[in-house]
Scaffold this motif. Structure first.
Motif, PDB file in Angstrom:
ATOM      1  N   ALA A   1      42.160  39.006  36.299  1.00 38.04           N
ATOM      2  CA  ALA A   1      41.373  37.789  36.383  1.00 38.04           C
ATOM      3  C   ALA A   1      42.297  36.576  36.287  1.00 38.04           C
ATOM      4  CB  ALA A   1      40.342  37.766  35.267  1.00 38.04           C
ATOM      5  N   ASN A   2      43.335  36.699  35.511  1.00 33.44           N
ATOM      6  CA  ASN A   2      44.273  35.584  35.352  1.00 33.44           C
ATOM      7  C   ASN A   2      45.563  35.862  36.117  1.00 33.44           C
ATOM      8  OD1 ASN A   2      42.660  34.066  33.587  1.00 33.44           O
ATOM      9  ND2 ASN A   2      43.182  35.494  31.930  1.00 33.44           N
ATOM     10  N   GLN A   3      45.813  35.052  37.123  1.00 34.19           N
ATOM     11  CA  GLN A   3      47.028  35.187  37.911  1.00 34.19           C
ATOM     12  C   GLN A   3      48.143  34.358  37.262  1.00 34.19           C
ATOM     13  OE1 GLN A   3      47.522  37.200  40.611  1.00 34.19           O
ATOM     14  NE2 GLN A   3      45.495  38.045  40.116  1.00 34.19           N
ATOM     15  N   PRO A   4      49.394  34.697  37.539  1.00 33.46           N
ATOM     16  CA  PRO A   4      50.512  34.008  36.885  1.00 33.46           C
ATOM     17  C   PRO A   4      50.441  32.486  37.036  1.00 33.46           C
ATOM     18  CG  PRO A   4      51.301  35.901  38.113  1.00 33.46           C
ATOM     19  CD  PRO A   4      49.840  35.813  38.362  1.00 33.46           C
TER      20      PRO A   4
ATOM     21  N   LYS B   1      46.296  41.497  45.146  1.00 36.78           N
ATOM     22  CA  LYS B   1      46.307  42.959  45.049  1.00 36.78           C
ATOM     23  C   LYS B   1      46.271  43.328  43.573  1.00 36.78           C
ATOM     24  CE  LYS B   1      47.015  43.997  49.437  1.00 36.78           C
ATOM     25  NZ  LYS B   1      46.619  42.638  49.881  1.00 36.78           N
ATOM     26  N   PRO B   2      45.607  44.441  43.292  1.00 38.89           N
ATOM     27  CA  PRO B   2      45.607  44.859  41.886  1.00 38.89           C
ATOM     28  C   PRO B   2      47.017  45.264  41.458  1.00 38.89           C
ATOM     29  CG  PRO B   2      44.441  46.445  43.261  1.00 38.89           C
ATOM     30  CD  PRO B   2      44.816  45.334  44.143  1.00 38.89           C
ATOM     31  N   LYS B   3      47.276  44.996  40.203  1.00 39.52           N
ATOM     32  CA  LYS B   3      48.557  45.377  39.620  1.00 39.52           C
ATOM     33  C   LYS B   3      48.603  46.896  39.508  1.00 39.52           C
ATOM     34  CE  LYS B   3      49.526  45.142  35.014  1.00 39.52           C
ATOM     35  NZ  LYS B   3      49.397  44.476  33.714  1.00 39.52           N
ATOM     36  N   LYS B   4      49.753  47.490  39.652  1.00 37.97           N
ATOM     37  CA  LYS B   4      49.820  48.936  39.463  1.00 37.97           C
ATOM     38  C   LYS B   4      49.544  49.220  38.001  1.00 37.97           C
ATOM     39  CE  LYS B   4      52.824  52.963  39.719  1.00 37.97           C
ATOM     40  NZ  LYS B   4      51.730  53.886  39.782  1.00 37.97           N
ATOM     41  N   SER B   5      48.476  49.987  37.790  1.00 37.69           N
ATOM     42  CA  SER B   5      48.169  50.296  36.395  1.00 37.69           C
ATOM     43  C   SER B   5      47.752  51.750  36.318  1.00 37.69           C
ATOM     44  CB  SER B   5      47.041  49.403  35.881  1.00 37.69           C
ATOM     45  OG  SER B   5      45.856  49.748  36.554  1.00 37.69           O
TER      46      SER B   5
ATOM     47  N   THR C   1      48.001  23.170  35.624  1.00 38.30           N
ATOM     48  CA  THR C   1      46.721  23.399  34.935  1.00 38.30           C
ATOM     49  C   THR C   1      45.604  22.524  35.448  1.00 38.30           C
ATOM     50  OG1 THR C   1      47.620  22.071  33.171  1.00 38.30           O
ATOM     51  CG2 THR C   1      47.374  24.448  32.729  1.00 38.30           C
ATOM     52  N   ASP C   2      45.873  21.262  35.853  1.00 39.22           N
ATOM     53  CA  ASP C   2      44.759  20.449  36.350  1.00 39.22           C
ATOM     54  C   ASP C   2      44.706  20.414  37.866  1.00 39.22           C
ATOM     55  OD1 ASP C   2      46.752  19.491  34.686  1.00 39.22           O
ATOM     56  OD2 ASP C   2      46.440  17.415  35.331  1.00 39.22           O
ATOM     57  N   GLN C   3      45.323  21.362  38.492  1.00 41.42           N
ATOM     58  CA  GLN C   3      45.241  21.467  39.949  1.00 41.42           C
ATOM     59  C   GLN C   3      44.217  22.536  40.323  1.00 41.42           C
ATOM     60  OE1 GLN C   3      47.806  19.754  41.900  1.00 41.42           O
ATOM     61  NE2 GLN C   3      48.563  18.847  39.983  1.00 41.42           N
ATOM     62  N   LEU C   4      43.791  22.473  41.583  1.00 39.38           N
ATOM     63  CA  LEU C   4      42.962  23.563  42.094  1.00 39.38           C
ATOM     64  C   LEU C   4      43.887  24.580  42.737  1.00 39.38           C
ATOM     65  CD1 LEU C   4      40.124  24.693  42.730  1.00 39.38           C
ATOM     66  CD2 LEU C   4      40.303  23.511  44.938  1.00 39.38           C
ATOM     67  N   ASN C   5      44.021  25.755  42.098  1.00 35.37           N
ATOM     68  CA  ASN C   5      44.958  26.758  42.597  1.00 35.37           C
ATOM     69  C   ASN C   5      44.223  27.790  43.418  1.00 35.37           C
ATOM     70  OD1 ASN C   5      47.029  25.561  41.013  1.00 35.37           O
ATOM     71  ND2 ASN C   5      46.141  26.589  39.209  1.00 35.37           N
ATOM     72  N   VAL C   6      44.677  28.015  44.611  1.00 33.86           N
ATOM     73  CA  VAL C   6      44.067  29.046  45.442  1.00 33.86           C
ATOM     74  C   VAL C   6      45.107  30.132  45.701  1.00 33.86           C
ATOM     75  CG1 VAL C   6      42.984  29.569  47.638  1.00 33.86           C
ATOM     76  CG2 VAL C   6      42.550  27.361  46.517  1.00 33.86           C
ATOM     77  N   VAL C   7      44.779  31.338  45.296  1.00 33.31           N
ATOM     78  CA  VAL C   7      45.688  32.456  45.554  1.00 33.31           C
ATOM     79  C   VAL C   7      44.987  33.392  46.517  1.00 33.31           C
ATOM     80  CG1 VAL C   7      47.063  34.284  44.522  1.00 33.31           C
ATOM     81  CG2 VAL C   7      46.498  32.246  43.188  1.00 33.31           C
ATOM     82  N   ARG C   8      45.584  33.654  47.644  1.00 33.06           N
ATOM     83  CA  ARG C   8      44.962  34.520  48.621  1.00 33.06           C
ATOM     84  C   ARG C   8      45.480  35.939  48.514  1.00 33.06           C
ATOM     85  NH1 ARG C   8      42.324  31.276  52.180  1.00 33.06           N
ATOM     86  NH2 ARG C   8      43.158  29.158  52.344  1.00 33.06           N
TER      87      ARG C   8
END
Ligand SMILES: Nc1ncnc2c1ncn2[C@@H]1O[C@H](COP(=O)(O)OP(=O)(O)O)[C@@H](O)[C@H]1O
Ligand SMILES: [Mg+2]
Lengths: 234, 420
Positions: free
Chosen positions: B71-74, B92-96, B82-89
């Motif tokens: 849910a939380n990306q780096p 992929k799920p982390k290998k777990s 922190t006060d920007q709108l971050n879009v990550v496209r």
């Protein structure tokens, strides 16, 4: 002599279909052991008066006393108890419960009173039937005996709780003269031997003449009392 | 006491004098109560069966590790943005790992929880079933057979075998019914299972597993927990699923949230998984009551009618009774007790008939793929329904008798006597 029944200024009205003053200021009393008959033309109010005296009709003005106790104004439950215990009623038509045996019919008021054991009540009922000469009919159904027998069963039933007074509305009106005489003799005997008071409406002058007193009614009024002596002249 | 006896004597005489009408009135009640008992026993029996299908075999809380994107990306952690709108496209799920972290201590902890009735660990493994040149896609679950049986009636879904057979045979497998059919295998045969990592294990079929759901029976088989860990090439602390059964099912949603947080796993509770289930049960109950009450209302009208007629016929009797000293209350009691006697006898007969038909249904054959151990229709012989049934009968006949009885109470004897 002690008054058993006393009526003071009884007035009754029918409001339907028109206002009609049916009983007008009726006052009289009956003493212990007295055998009284009421006579009068049809429609003069005899039955209406009897329904009031027997506590079944409570819609009237005036006061009613039974054995010195005021009846007027008592609750329905209380009046039912008084009827059960102190008043025996005999109707013109033999009112019996048709599905019950003769014996059961006689026993019912005593079982309602609940003062004696079942077997005692049964014995008393048989005695009353014996007194009226119909003990042999005891186990027949009430619907299976003759009119005259039914009337005697009704009298036995009226007697079962040893009431203070017996009231009859033309109890011999439906009987032939032979049965009528039997009923009269029973009444007479009860009044003499048991000191039972009797108030009987009748159209039969011969029957009335043999009672202690005749109350004569007309148009809702008592117009005369004839004692034994006067009766002879009627 | 004596007063009641004389009233009951009159009641009995009245009822016996018109035994036909009384009998028909009682039969109306019999139908109402009989239908109630039959429907109730059958419907709740069916509910119980469906409970068996869903509730009993479903864990109240199911814990596992779901592979999903964090849910939380780096970028969220980087203060400058922190006060920007971050879009990550294209996240992929982390290998777990599918294994539950610290599974054994977690199981220990859960078993000590007083709200928990039982805990079962499972190991899920993706496999191929091999038969000749055929490869069938499938899944094998490693379980503790006796525990699964104790908590989820696992044995009910095994044909030709018992959970005990699996305990006894380390290399045993309870093969899914669909797989067995496709590969023409039966109990006593061997089946080879290959794992995603390439190992091939020959396992002995000790029983056939049948859930009744084709998509499960076509892929799912069960082995011992140890065997599954071996298939995965892992040690005895490798657990992929923990199933929890609670003492009180109602706290499942709340508790699953707590557990999810506490153990950092995905926890699904039974209510979320089977939300529609309760609705079905309550609708079936509603239908049962609606039908029974309708029948009883019809019976009630019958009684009302018959008593009204009886009172009309018995005007003279009522007048005599009143003239000789029975009170209005006595007369009312006579007629109410007639209604109650009709209700009681009719109701009792209804119970007997209801019971008889329930026994018949209970013995009628009923075969379902879903429950291989069930051979006849499910019927619930809860004595409570019989108690409720007779109370139902008495209350409805009382209500039906009350109005006519009140009418009798109010009859003026003078009017009747004058009418002659
Ligand atoms: N319910 C009633 N409503 C109106 N008038 C009535 C009713 N009952 C009786 N009457 C009238 O009251 C009078 C007295 O009736 P009743 O007492 O029966 O007379 P009887 O002396 O013949 O017994 C009669 O004129 C009768 O028509
Ligand atoms: Mg008259």
């Amino acid at each position: 002599m002690k008054n058993i029944l006393e009526a003071k200024n009884i007035n009754k009205y029918f409001r339907n279909p028109v206002l009609f003053h049916v009983l007008k200021d009726i006052s009289f009393s009956i003493t212990e052991g007295e055998f009284v008959s009421i006579m009068g033309k049809s429609g003069c109010g005899k039955s209406t008066l009897l329904y009031i005296l027997s506590t079944m009709d409570t819609d009237y003005e005036g006061d009613l006393y039974l054995g010195g106790e005021k009846i007027t104004g008592q609750s329905g439950e209380e009046l039912a108890r008084i009827r059960n215990e102190q008043i025996g009623f005999v109707f013109q038509f033999h009112y019996l419960l048709p599905e019950f045996s003769v014996l059961d019919n006689v026993m019912l008021p005593a079982r309602k009173l609940g003062r004696k054991s079942f077997s005692q009540i049964r014995k008393d009922a048989m005695n009353k039937l014996e007194l009226l000469g119909i003990a042999d009919q005891a186990h027949k159904k009430a619907s299976q005996i003759s009119g005259g027998q039914k009337q005697r069963v009704a009298i036995a039933r009226a007697l079962i709780n040893d009431p203070k007074i017996i009231m009859g509305d033309e109890p011999t009106g439906n009987l032939d003269s032979k049965n009528s005489n039997i009923v009269f003799d029973i009444f007479k005997k009860l009044s003499l031997e048991e000191k039972l008071s009797l108030l009987v409406v009748t159209h039969d002058l011969d029957f009335a003449k043999r009672t202690d007193r005749i109350i004569e009614m007309a148009d809702g009024l008592i117009i005369d009392h004839h004692s034994k002596m006067e009766e002879e002249s009627l | 006491m004596d007063r009641l006896r004389v009233i009951l004597d009159i009641t009995r005489t009245h009822l016996l004098a018109r035994i036909k009408q009384s009998g028909i009135a009682a039969l109306g009640v019999t139908f109402g109560i009989g239908a109630y008992i039959i429907m109730m026993s059958f419907m709740t029996g069916l509910n119980g069966l469906l409970d068996g299908l869903v509730l009993n075999r479903t864990p109240h809380i199911h814990m596992y590790n779901e592979i999903k994107p964090s849910a939380n990306q780096p970028v969220d952690l980087y203060e400058a943005f922190t006060d920007q709108l971050n879009v990550v496209r294209s996240i992929k799920p982390k290998k777990s790992q599918l294994r539950i972290h610290n599974a054994l201590p977690v199981i220990d902890y859960l078993e000590k929880d007083s709200r928990v009735k039982g805990v079962t660990p499972q190991v899920a493994a993706k496999v191929f079933y091999l038969a000749g040149s055929n490869e069938l896609n499938g899944a094998v679950n490693g379980i503790l057979p006796h525990k699964e049986d104790a908590l989820y009636n696992f044995g009910d879904y095994i044909l030709d075998g018992t959970p005990q057979d699996l305990v006894r045979d380390r290399n045993g497998i309870l093969l899914g019914a669909g797989i067995a059919k496709k590969m023409s295998l039966s109990v006593g045969d061997r089946v080879q299972v290959s794992t995603t990592s390439g190992g091939i294990f020959p396992l002995k079929i000790v029983g056939i597993f049948q859930s009744g759901l084709a998509e499960i029976d076509n892929i799912q088989s069960y082995v011992n927990l140890k065997m599954a860990q071996q298939l995965m090439g892992e040690g005895n602390n490798y657990i992929t699923d923990i199933n929890v059964k609670l003492k009180d099912i109602n706290i499942a949603p709340e508790l699953s949230k707590t557990y999810a947080k506490q153990f950092e796993v995905t926890a699904i509770d039974i209510n979320t998984a089977n939300a529609q289930f309760e609705t079905g049960t309550s609708i079936r109950n509603m239908i049962t009551y609606a039908v029974s009450i309708t029948l009883l209302i019809v019976a009630g009208f019958g009684i009302y009618n018959i008593l009204n007629m009886l009172i009309y016929e018995k005007m003279n009797d009522i007048a005599i009774l009143k003239a000789t000293g029975f009170s209005g209350g006595d007369v009312r009691l006579i007629f109410i007790s007639q209604a109650l006697v009709i209700g009681f006898i009719g109701g009792l007969l209804g119970l007997v008939i209801g019971y008889g038909v329930s026994v018949l249904i209970d013995n009628a054959p009923f075969e379902t793929e879903a429950l291989p151990t069930v051979k006849t229709f499910p019927v619930n012989f809860n004595p409570m329904y019989y108690v409720v049934g007779i109370i139902f009968a008495m209350v409805s006949t009382f209500l039906a008798g009350y109005l006519p009885a009140r009418k009798a109470q109010k009859i003026d004897p003078v009017e009747i006597i004058r009418g002659q």
